[in-house]
Design a protein around this motif. Structure first.
Motif: not given
Length: 458
Positions: A170-172, A327-330, A366-370, A178-184
């Motif tokens: 599987s994949e998220l 959840a921990q990753g977020i 929510s602002k983390l994504m932007t 937010p995890i993908s956002c932090a990686d970016r």
């Protein structure tokens, strides 16, 4: 008139005593005369060596409060004979000279430079004032250790999540994650994420291969353990204070050196202002991540929000272990985003609290994504009771290796004296801080007298 005659006698014993007495007095006079001649030679040598060291590099003292004798005598090339010639010029020419030990500013990781810095700072502020600051240094060390520990924990958490997803094939989702956002964000140039909108990054550069910490240097010889100042945490702290006083940083109003971000160069050691600022910003982000992550773990509302988002992301997976890992990753991603917000505050001259609270937390989930997108309009807040960018530089300077910091600082001094003061010949590794000379002179009747004379800047 009758003249009376007297018969005089001197015994052999009295004759010997008289001769011994005369010999003793003569020997004492001769010994005093020789000692007086020795004293004159020593006095001539002391006066001469003091005059030689009085020819210190004037611009180095005026700009950086450091005493040093330019051993090249404005030629850019060190020749030992010059020192003997100058001693002769100042009245010590009637004796032979040999250097037994000499120390330049760059020797032993800038030991002589650090000794002078310590003496300067102690004279300016007082030793007690500096010792009061030592209490914070243990906190800085703990924060650095925790930053490394949290970095490992973050990597372990990410590896575990990826492993769980791979096991379940599987994949998220990428959207709203937010995890993908932090990686970016971590893959993006960090200065584009944290630079204030009204500031631009300097593009000045130096030739790093010409700096004392990289090039082949002229070195002295001989030990000076008998006159060197003991190191330790206090010396590192005082060196940091000196550097913040004498070199410019990103948030300073004036930049008149070879590069604009001198303190950042001393910490980063890169060739360009941009690279050095980027290196320092990354270090501060890691330090800020520690209190941010520590706080978020104690806030039940934030943890509940992260768990709810993780549940939404993992709805279709129906694997509780993946939800917990997500959840921990977020939480880790959220703490990293908050660290970027802190850097925005610091770089615009504001302060951030050492320990976060609900009131001082800046970034909503929510602002983390932007962050880092065209929709990002968030600016760092100012907390008057917090720490400034300069105080984080002080922390980094203390945590850095003192020898490396000292040599890079001497490199900056070199570049600035060459460019600003026109001292194109100036090299820190040709600047003498201490030396000891062995002198040999010939007194009367073939007596040969040898002695050593030490002089050093303190």
């Amino acid at each position: 008139m009758r003249v009376r005659e007297f018969k005089g006698e001197v015994t052999a014993y009295l004759s010997l005593v008289f001769i011994l007495l005369v010999t003793f007095i003569g020997g004492m006079i001769e010994s005093a005369s020789i000692q007086n001649a020795k004293n004159y030679q020593r006095a001539d040598m002391n006066r001469a060596i003091e005059c030689v060291f009085a020819e210190y590099q004037k611009e180095l003292l005026e700009r950086y409060d450091i005493f040093a004798l330019d051993g090249s005598y404005e030629t850019g090339r060190y020749v030992e004979q010059n020192l003997s010639d100058r001693l002769s010029y100042y009245g010590a020419g009637n004796m032979e000279h040999k250097l037994t030990r000499i120390q330049f500013l760059t020797d032993r990781g800038g030991q002589a430079f650090c000794d002078q810095v310590r003496a300067y700072e102690e004279h300016k502020y007082g030793i007690d004032a500096m010792k009061d600051m030592l209490g914070m240094t243990s906190v800085w060390g703990q924060q650095e250790a925790q930053a490394k520990e949290y970095a490992r924990e973050e990597q372990d958490s990410q590896d575990y999540l990826e492993e769980m997803l791979a096991e379940n094939e599987s994949e998220l989702p990428e959207t709203g994650n937010p995890i993908s956002c932090a990686d970016r964000l971590k893959q993006s140039p960090i200065l584009t994420l944290v630079m204030p909108k009204d500031k631009t990054v300097s593009e000045k550069r130096v030739n790093g291969q010409d700096m004392p910490d990289r090039r082949s240097k002229n070195t002295g010889y001989g030990e000076f353990a008998d006159v060197a100042v003991q190191g330790g945490n206090l010396s590192s702290l005082l060196l940091g204070e000196y550097l913040l006083e004498h070199f410019s940083a990103f948030t300073d109003d004036e930049h008149a050196g070879t590069v604009d971000y001198e303190v950042e160069y001393i910490l980063g050691g890169k060739d360009s202002d941009r690279e050095n600022l980027e290196a320092v910003v990354k270090k501060i982000v890691n330090l800020r991540f520690v209190p941010n992550y520590a706080y978020i773990q104690t806030d039940s509302e934030m943890k509940a929000e992260a768990e709810a988002m993780a549940a939404a992301l993992c709805t279709l997976l129906a694997v509780p272990a993946i939800t917990e890992a997500a959840a921990q990753g977020i939480l880790l991603a959220w703490a990293y985003g908050e660290s970027l917000m802190d850097l925005r505050s610091l770089l615009k001259g504001s302060k951030v609290p050492l320990v976060k609270s609900k009131e001082s937390w800046q970034l909503q989930l929510s602002k983390l994504m932007t962050l880092g997108t065209d929709e990002d309009c968030s600016e760092g807040r100012d907390d008057t009771g917090g720490l400034s960018y300069e105080e984080y530089l002080r922390m980094l300077l203390f945590l850095a290796k003192k020898e490396t910091v000292a040599l890079r600082a001497l490199g900056m001094i070199e570049q600035n004296l060459r460019m600003i003061c026109g001292q194109t010949y100036f090299c820190a590794d040709l600047c003498i801080s201490r030396m000891e000379m062995q002198s040999t002179c010939h007194l009367r009747r073939g007596i040969r007298y040898q002695f050593k004379t030490y002089y050093g800047y303190r």
